[in-house]
Design a protein around this motif. Structure first.
Motif, mmCIF file in Angstrom:
data_model
loop_
_atom_site.group_PDB
_atom_site.id
_atom_site.type_symbol
_atom_site.label_atom_id
_atom_site.label_comp_id
_atom_site.label_asym_id
_atom_site.label_seq_id
_atom_site.Cartn_x
_atom_site.Cartn_y
_atom_site.Cartn_z
ATOM 1 N N GLU A 6 -60.458 82.902 6.056
ATOM 2 C CA GLU A 6 -60.365 81.899 7.118
ATOM 3 C C GLU A 6 -59.475 82.409 8.240
ATOM 4 O O GLU A 6 -58.364 82.889 8.004
ATOM 5 C CB GLU A 6 -59.790 80.600 6.533
ATOM 6 N N THR A 7 -59.959 82.318 9.462
ATOM 7 C CA THR A 7 -59.173 82.751 10.613
ATOM 8 C C THR A 7 -58.143 81.686 10.977
ATOM 9 O O THR A 7 -58.206 80.548 10.501
ATOM 10 C CB THR A 7 -60.086 83.026 11.813
ATOM 11 N N GLY A 8 -57.230 82.062 11.865
ATOM 12 C CA GLY A 8 -56.170 81.137 12.252
ATOM 13 C C GLY A 8 -56.693 79.886 12.939
ATOM 14 O O GLY A 8 -56.251 78.772 12.646
ATOM 15 N N ASP A 9 -57.645 80.060 13.855
ATOM 16 C CA ASP A 9 -58.173 78.891 14.560
ATOM 17 C C ASP A 9 -59.012 78.018 13.639
ATOM 18 O O ASP A 9 -59.044 76.788 13.794
ATOM 19 C CB ASP A 9 -58.990 79.320 15.784
ATOM 20 N N GLN A 10 -59.696 78.627 12.655
ATOM 21 C CA GLN A 10 -60.457 77.826 11.694
ATOM 22 C C GLN A 10 -59.531 77.007 10.802
ATOM 23 O O GLN A 10 -59.822 75.850 10.496
ATOM 24 C CB GLN A 10 -61.341 78.747 10.851
ATOM 25 N N ARG A 66 -56.133 76.381 19.718
ATOM 26 C CA ARG A 66 -57.279 77.073 19.121
ATOM 27 C C ARG A 66 -57.669 78.287 19.946
ATOM 28 O O ARG A 66 -58.078 79.320 19.395
ATOM 29 C CB ARG A 66 -58.443 76.104 18.986
ATOM 30 N N LEU A 69 -55.037 80.944 19.005
ATOM 31 C CA LEU A 69 -55.193 81.450 17.645
ATOM 32 C C LEU A 69 -56.469 82.265 17.466
ATOM 33 O O LEU A 69 -56.536 83.122 16.585
ATOM 34 C CB LEU A 69 -55.172 80.291 16.645
ATOM 35 N N SER A 70 -57.488 81.991 18.280
ATOM 36 C CA SER A 70 -58.754 82.719 18.142
ATOM 37 C C SER A 70 -58.610 84.186 18.536
ATOM 38 O O SER A 70 -59.351 85.047 18.045
ATOM 39 C CB SER A 70 -59.845 82.061 18.984
ATOM 40 N N THR A 72 -59.488 85.539 21.206
ATOM 41 C CA THR A 72 -60.603 85.974 22.053
ATOM 42 C C THR A 72 -60.290 85.696 23.516
ATOM 43 O O THR A 72 -59.377 84.927 23.850
ATOM 44 C CB THR A 72 -61.893 85.242 21.665
#
Length: 221
Positions: A6-10, A66, A69-70, A72
């Motif tokens: 699980e990623t940070g934004d998820q 988000r 944290l993503s 991107t």
């Protein structure tokens, strides 16, 4: 089978989905107070507007967290999460996230996952109810004092929303302001999507029932 980490934004989205859903209900209630009590004591309207501003700020902070944290690029994040971007700009559209909210509630209460048809019906019903109420408030807000308007009361707005979401469109009422027509466009698109989802799901369910009945029916000798 191993799942991707699980990623940070998820992880952030999973933890904040339900609190933000409750915040969206508070936003809708406060907006309703500010719209429906505009002829009452100004204190009610002011309190409603303050709560609207605070909950809207929560949505903006969530979006920015988000984005951070993503990891991107901002433009890519906006393209990938275009629905979330639209909801931050127009919080009244937050009912469109009911799929994730419904799944989060099911997971939090540790209930067995519903079947596909039940999930589609639940999503469509909740989305239509919240979207219809929000749309009626928005249209009434912008149309009630507009010159040449045909929507003068909240009851008129609710009736117009019912016509729009069900794609009936008697033509007895129609928004005349630019913002009212923008809301109408979103409701038309949402109504068509929800109606198509429900109709398609119901048809698939009926075919499944008939097919299962045919398979269980004993063949003649």
């Amino acid at each position: 089978m191993n799942h991707a980490p699980e990623t940070g934004d998820q992880a952030w989205e999973r933890r904040t989905e339900l609190p933000l859903f409750y915040a969206s209900l508070l936003f809708l209630a406060a907006y309703a107070v500010s719209v429906l009590t505009y002829r009452a004591h100004p204190l009610w309207r002011d309190v409603g507007l303050v709560v609207v501003a605070l909950t809207w700020a929560c949505f903006i902070v969530d979006y920015l967290v988000r984005l951070y944290l993503s990891g991107t690029a901002p433009l890519r994040f906006v393209r990938v999460h275009w629905l979330d971007t639209l909801i931050v700009i127009l919080p009244l559209l937050r009912p469109l996230r009911m799929v994730k909210v419904h799944n989060a509630i099911q997971a939090r209460q540790k209930r067995p996952r519903q079947g596909l048809y039940a999930r589609v019906m639940s999503y469509a019903g909740l989305s239509a109810g919240l979207m219809g109420f929000a749309g009626a408030l928005g249209v009434y807000h912008f149309e009630r004092r507009a010159p040449g308007a045909t929507i003068h009361t909240f009851g008129d707005a609710v009736w117009w929303v019912c016509e729009t979401l069900t794609t009936v469109g008697y033509g007895d009422m129609a928004p005349v302001t630019p913002m009212g027509r923008i809301i109408a466009a979103f409701l038309m698109a949402g109504g068509l999507a929800l109606l198509g989802a429900v109709t398609g799901s119901f048809s698939s369910w009926m075919l499944h029932v008939f097919r299962r009945g045919d398979e269980e029916e004993p063949t003649g000798t």
